[in-house]
Design a protein around this motif. Structure first.
Motif, PDB file in Angstrom:
ATOM      1  N   VAL A 193       0.848  -1.196   0.000  1.00  0.00           N
ATOM      2  CA  VAL A 193       0.000   0.000   0.000  1.00  0.00           C
ATOM      3  C   VAL A 193       0.877   1.237   0.000  1.00  0.00           C
ATOM      4  CG1 VAL A 193      -1.755   1.292   1.255  1.00  0.00           C
ATOM      5  CG2 VAL A 193      -1.844  -1.205   1.212  1.00  0.00           C
ATOM      6  N   ARG A 194       0.704   2.109  -0.963  1.00  0.00           N
ATOM      7  CA  ARG A 194       1.472   3.346  -1.016  1.00  0.00           C
ATOM      8  C   ARG A 194       1.125   4.229   0.169  1.00  0.00           C
ATOM      9  NH1 ARG A 194       2.651   4.786  -7.095  1.00  0.00           N
ATOM     10  NH2 ARG A 194       2.283   2.756  -8.074  1.00  0.00           N
ATOM     11  N   GLU A 195       2.075   5.029   0.597  1.00  0.00           N
ATOM     12  CA  GLU A 195       1.866   5.884   1.758  1.00  0.00           C
ATOM     13  C   GLU A 195       0.696   6.830   1.544  1.00  0.00           C
ATOM     14  OE1 GLU A 195       3.124   5.851   4.780  1.00  0.00           O
ATOM     15  OE2 GLU A 195       4.265   4.052   4.266  1.00  0.00           O
ATOM     16  N   SER A 196       0.555   7.329   0.330  1.00  0.00           N
ATOM     17  CA  SER A 196      -0.532   8.277   0.052  1.00  0.00           C
ATOM     18  C   SER A 196      -1.892   7.597   0.038  1.00  0.00           C
ATOM     19  CB  SER A 196      -0.294   8.975  -1.286  1.00  0.00           C
ATOM     20  OG  SER A 196      -0.243   8.028  -2.347  1.00  0.00           O
ATOM     21  N   TRP A 197      -1.921   6.274   0.038  1.00  0.00           N
ATOM     22  CA  TRP A 197      -3.181   5.547   0.011  1.00  0.00           C
ATOM     23  C   TRP A 197      -3.673   5.136   1.402  1.00  0.00           C
ATOM     24  CZ3 TRP A 197      -2.676   1.383  -4.434  1.00  0.00           C
ATOM     25  CH2 TRP A 197      -2.462   2.046  -5.660  1.00  0.00           C
ATOM     26  N   ARG A 198      -2.787   5.117   2.396  1.00  0.00           N
ATOM     27  CA  ARG A 198      -3.122   4.479   3.670  1.00  0.00           C
ATOM     28  C   ARG A 198      -4.328   5.132   4.346  1.00  0.00           C
ATOM     29  NH1 ARG A 198       0.711   0.718   4.572  1.00  0.00           N
ATOM     30  NH2 ARG A 198       2.811   1.096   3.755  1.00  0.00           N
ATOM     31  N   LYS A 199      -4.308   6.436   4.509  1.00  0.00           N
ATOM     32  CA  LYS A 199      -5.438   7.088   5.184  1.00  0.00           C
ATOM     33  C   LYS A 199      -6.719   6.974   4.386  1.00  0.00           C
ATOM     34  CE  LYS A 199      -4.785  10.570   7.814  1.00  0.00           C
ATOM     35  NZ  LYS A 199      -4.514  11.920   8.380  1.00  0.00           N
ATOM     36  N   PRO A 200      -6.725   7.220   3.045  1.00  0.00           N
ATOM     37  CA  PRO A 200      -7.970   7.019   2.297  1.00  0.00           C
ATOM     38  C   PRO A 200      -8.517   5.603   2.389  1.00  0.00           C
ATOM     39  CG  PRO A 200      -6.423   8.291   0.995  1.00  0.00           C
ATOM     40  CD  PRO A 200      -5.678   7.803   2.197  1.00  0.00           C
ATOM     41  N   MET A 201      -7.631   4.611   2.414  1.00  0.00           N
ATOM     42  CA  MET A 201      -8.104   3.235   2.526  1.00  0.00           C
ATOM     43  C   MET A 201      -8.660   2.945   3.919  1.00  0.00           C
ATOM     44  SD  MET A 201      -5.319   1.015   0.324  1.00  0.00           S
ATOM     45  CE  MET A 201      -6.292  -0.476   0.389  1.00  0.00           C
ATOM     46  N   LEU A 202      -8.093   3.575   4.944  1.00  0.00           N
ATOM     47  CA  LEU A 202      -8.592   3.366   6.299  1.00  0.00           C
ATOM     48  C   LEU A 202     -10.017   3.868   6.453  1.00  0.00           C
ATOM     49  CD1 LEU A 202      -5.562   4.252   8.628  1.00  0.00           C
ATOM     50  CD2 LEU A 202      -6.694   2.040   8.389  1.00  0.00           C
ATOM     51  N   TYR A 203     -10.297   5.042   5.866  1.00  0.00           N
ATOM     52  CA  TYR A 203     -11.605   5.655   6.059  1.00  0.00           C
ATOM     53  C   TYR A 203     -12.582   5.326   4.932  1.00  0.00           C
ATOM     54  CZ  TYR A 203      -9.754   8.393   9.939  1.00  0.00           C
ATOM     55  OH  TYR A 203      -9.214   8.776  11.144  1.00  0.00           O
ATOM     56  N   GLY A 204     -12.088   4.930   3.784  1.00  0.00           N
ATOM     57  CA  GLY A 204     -12.971   4.607   2.674  1.00  0.00           C
ATOM     58  C   GLY A 204     -13.493   3.183   2.760  1.00  0.00           C
ATOM     59  N   TYR A 205     -13.900   2.661   1.613  1.00  0.00           N
ATOM     60  CA  TYR A 205     -14.460   1.311   1.548  1.00  0.00           C
ATOM     61  C   TYR A 205     -15.708   1.202   2.433  1.00  0.00           C
ATOM     62  CZ  TYR A 205     -10.386  -0.322  -1.031  1.00  0.00           C
ATOM     63  OH  TYR A 205      -9.414  -0.497  -1.974  1.00  0.00           O
ATOM     64  N   GLY A 206     -16.833   1.639   1.888  1.00  0.00           N
ATOM     65  CA  GLY A 206     -18.067   1.733   2.658  1.00  0.00           C
ATOM     66  C   GLY A 206     -18.744   0.419   2.967  1.00  0.00           C
ATOM     67  N   PHE A 207     -18.189  -0.716   2.545  1.00  0.00           N
ATOM     68  CA  PHE A 207     -18.846  -2.000   2.809  1.00  0.00           C
ATOM     69  C   PHE A 207     -18.881  -2.336   4.296  1.00  0.00           C
ATOM     70  CE2 PHE A 207     -14.393  -2.974   1.783  1.00  0.00           C
ATOM     71  CZ  PHE A 207     -14.005  -3.681   2.903  1.00  0.00           C
TER      72      PHE A 207
END
Length: 508
Positions: free
Chosen positions: A327-341
Motif C-alpha cells: 500500500v502506497r503511503e498516500s493511500w493508507r489514510k484514504p483506505m482506512l476511512y474509505g471502503y463503505g462495505f
C-alpha cells in the motif's frame, strides 16, 4: 397558482375558491429546495437538479428529505409506510400552515415518530426478543441493512440474503433498492416470506455519463467540449442517489452497509453495534452496556482491516492498510476511512451529511465530510483476530467498487479461510458458477490509428483523489472514446487514465 378578476379577491386557479383558504407552501417548498441541494450539492457533483418539479398532492405529508428524493428520482420514489406501502397523506386543515409552515412536512421522517415505532414492531412480528429498544439495560436499536443493487448483480442476491439471515443480532431489517431491466425474483420471493425484507425495484439505468465524459476529456488532453455540469436524465440514477434512497426507506435508528457480493460473518452486526455503543457512550456512564448511549448523536464506525476473497480460486487474504508493504503511503489514510462495505452509523450522521449524487466514491466523500464536522464520533476498528473474519471484500469480474490492487499486484497476505465464513462457502460456490471469471488489471491493446505511450497497466488509485505517476497515456491524434470507468487530472497537469477493468479504446 391564483387568478383574480379586476376588483375581486384572488382565487385558486384549480378549484376557484379563495387563495387565502389554502396553506402557504412557500416555506415548505423553500425547505425542499434546500434538501434537494443537500443531496445534489454542486460542489460535489456535476449533476444539476431539475429546473421544475411536479409533485403529487400527497407529498405535502412527506418529510422534506422524501420530497427532495422524489424530485431527484424523477418522481419514481415515494416513502413507504411500515407495511411497505405508500404513506397516506393526512387531511390538511382549512387554516393551512401548521406543521408545514416550518418546512417540516406533515409526516414524521422515517425512523422517528409513532409510525416508525409501530413499523419497527411490524418488522419482527410477535417476536418480542427481536423488538428494538433496551434489552437487559443494553441499547438494542433496529438496524437497517441498506443495499443498492442492480439487475446485473442478481446472481449475488442469495449470498446477500444469507449474510443478512445468518446475523445473530435480532432487531434488523434488510432494505434493498434494485434498478435495471427486471426485478430480482429471488428477493421478491424473500420479501413475501420474510417480513424483515424491504425490497423495491425501479426500472431505471445506472448512470455512467460522468465517467465517460471524464475519460474523453482526459484522453483528449482537456479538449472535450462537454459542459462541466448537466441535468441527468430522470431514468439514470447514480450510486450515491440509490444509497440515499435506501436510507430514506429504512426505519432503523442505526444504518449498516452490506455490499451484495461480499461475505459477512454471523456476528458482524453484533460486533459493530458494540463498538458504536462505545462511541456513543457518555463519559460519566458507569459501564459500556448501561443503555445510556446518546443514540441521537452522529457517530460512525468502520473496520480498519479486513479480509479479501477472490472468486477465481476461492482464496482469502488479510489486508491491513496501515502495515501492508504494497500500500502506497498516500493511500493508507484514504483506505482506512474509505471502503463503505463496513460502515455502520446513526441516522443522525446521515441527516447531517447525505451521500453525494455521484457515480462512485460516494462513500469516501460521505465519511470525509463527517470527519470535517465537529462533534461526529468516528471509530476505526481492528479485527479481534486475523484468523477470525468479519467481512471479506470480494473480487470478481463485475466489481463496481475499488478493489485492493497496486497496479497488477494484489494487496494483502494470503491466509487460510478465516473463522466465521464457513456457513457461507456453499452459497459462494453456487454464486461463483453463475458469474464470469475475474481478471487482474491488464494493459489494453494499443488502439489502432492512434499514437501514444502506455507507462504501465492501468489501475485506479483509491477513492479518486489523485492518481499516481506511471499511469499516463498521451495521444497526439485527437480525442478518443473509452469504454472504461474513471479518469482524472494527475499531478502537475499530466493526463492520467485509470480503470477497474480491461477496456477498449477506439477513435472518435
Amino acid at each position: 397558482a391564483a387568478r383574480a378578476a379586476p376588483g375581486s379577491a384572488r382565487c385558486c386557479a384549480s378549484c376557484g375558491c379563495r387563495a387565502a383558504a389554502h396553506a402557504d407552501l412557500a416555506p415548505w417548498l423553500a425547505e425542499v429546495s434546500r434538501r434537494v441541494r443537500r443531496f445534489r450539492d454542486p460542489t460535489l457533483t456535476k449533476r444539476l437538479p431539475p429546473s421544475s418539479w411536479v409533485l403529487p398532492v400527497e407529498s405535502a405529508a412527506w418529510s422534506p428529505d422524501a420530497v427532495a428524493l422524489h424530485v431527484l428520482a424523477g418522481g419514481l420514489f415515494a416513502p413507504l409506510s411500515s407495511a411497505g406501502v405508500l404513506r397516506p397523506a393526512p387531511a390538511l386543515s382549512d387554516a393551512g400552515g401548521g406543521a408545514m409552515s416550518d418546512g417540516g412536512g406533515g409526516a414524521e421522517p422515517p425512523g422517528q415518530g409513532a409510525s416508525a415505532s409501530s413499523g419497527a414492531g411490524a418488522v419482527h412480528g410477535d417476536d418480542s426478543a427481536g423488538a428494538p429498544g433496551a434489552r437487559d439495560g443494553v441499547w438494542s436499536p433496529l438496524i437497517s441493512v441498506c443495499v443498492p443493487t442492480s439487475t446485473k448483480r442478481h446472481a449475488f442476491h442469495p449470498l446477500l440474503y444469507k449474510n443478512f439471515a445468518s446475523q445473530t443480532y435480532a432487531p434488523r431489517e434488510l432494505v434493498v433498492v434494485d434498478t435495471g431491466r427486471e426485478p430480482s425474483r429471488f428477493l421478491q420471493q424473500k420479501a413475501t416470506e420474510d417480513e424483515r425484507v424491504r425490497y423495491v425495484f425501479y426500472p431505471v439505468r445506472d448512470s455512467v455519463r460522468d465517467r465517460q465524459q471524464a475519460a474523453l476529456k482526459v484522453i483528449s488532453s482537456g479538449r472535450a467540449s462537454a459542459s462541466r455540469y448537466y441535468v441527468p436524465s430522470p431514468d439514470c440514477w447514480s450510486l450515491g442517489l440509490k444509497r440515499n434512497l435506501t436510507v430514506a426507506l429504512a426505519r432503523g435508528e442505526v444504518i449498516a452497509h452490506f455490499d451484495d457480493d461480499d461475505l459477512y460473518s454471523p456476528t458482524y452486526l453484533e460486533f459493530m453495534l458494540g463498538k458504536l455503543r462505545e462511541q456513543l457512550q457518555p463519559a460519566d456512564a458507569p459501564q459500556v452496556d448501561s443503555g445510556a448511549c446518546r443514540s441521537t448523536e452522529p457517530a460512525i464506525v468502520k473496520l480498519s482491516e479486513w479480509h479479501l476473497f477472490d472468486f477465481t480460486g476461492r482464496t482469502f487474504r488479510h489486508l491491513d492498510p496501515q502495515t501492508d508493504p504494497g500500500v502506497r503511503e498516500s493511500w493508507r489514510k484514504p483506505m482506512l476511512y474509505g471502503y463503505g462495505f463496513s460502515y455502520m452509523y446513526t441516522r443522525r450522521a446521515w441527516e447531517l451529511e447525505a451521500f453525494p449524487d455521484t457515480e462512485d466514491c460516494e462513500d469516501d466523500v460521505f465519511i470525509q465530510r463527517l470527519r470535517d464536522l465537529r462533534g461526529v464520533r468516528i471509530g476505526l476498528l481492528p479485527l479481534p483476530s486475523k484468523s477470525f473474519g468479519l467481512v471479506a471484500h470480494s473480487f470478481h469480474s463485475d466489481n463496481t467498487g475499488v478493489c485492493e490492487f497496486n497496479g497488477a499486484r494484489r494487496l494483502g497476505t494470503r491466509c487460510p479461510p478465516p473463522q466465521g465464513f464457513e456457513a457461507l462457502l456453499p452459497i459462494v460456490q453456487q454464486v461463483a458458477m453463475r458469474i464470469p471469471l475475474p481478471h487482474a488489471p491488464v494493459a489494453p491493446p494499443p488502439p489502432q490509428g492512434l499514437r501514444g505511450t502506455l507507462a504501465s497497466p492501468l489501475q485506479r488509485s483509491p477513492f479518486g483523489k489523485g492518481f499516481e505517476k506511471g499511469y499516463r497515456r498521451t495521444f497526439r491524434d485527437g480525442p478518443v472514446a473509452v469504454d472504461g470507468y474513471y479518469v482524472g487530472a494527475g499531478r502537475r497537469g499530466k493526463d492520467i487514465l485509470a480503470t477497474r477493468r480491461p477496456y477498449t479504446v477506439t477513435a472518435v
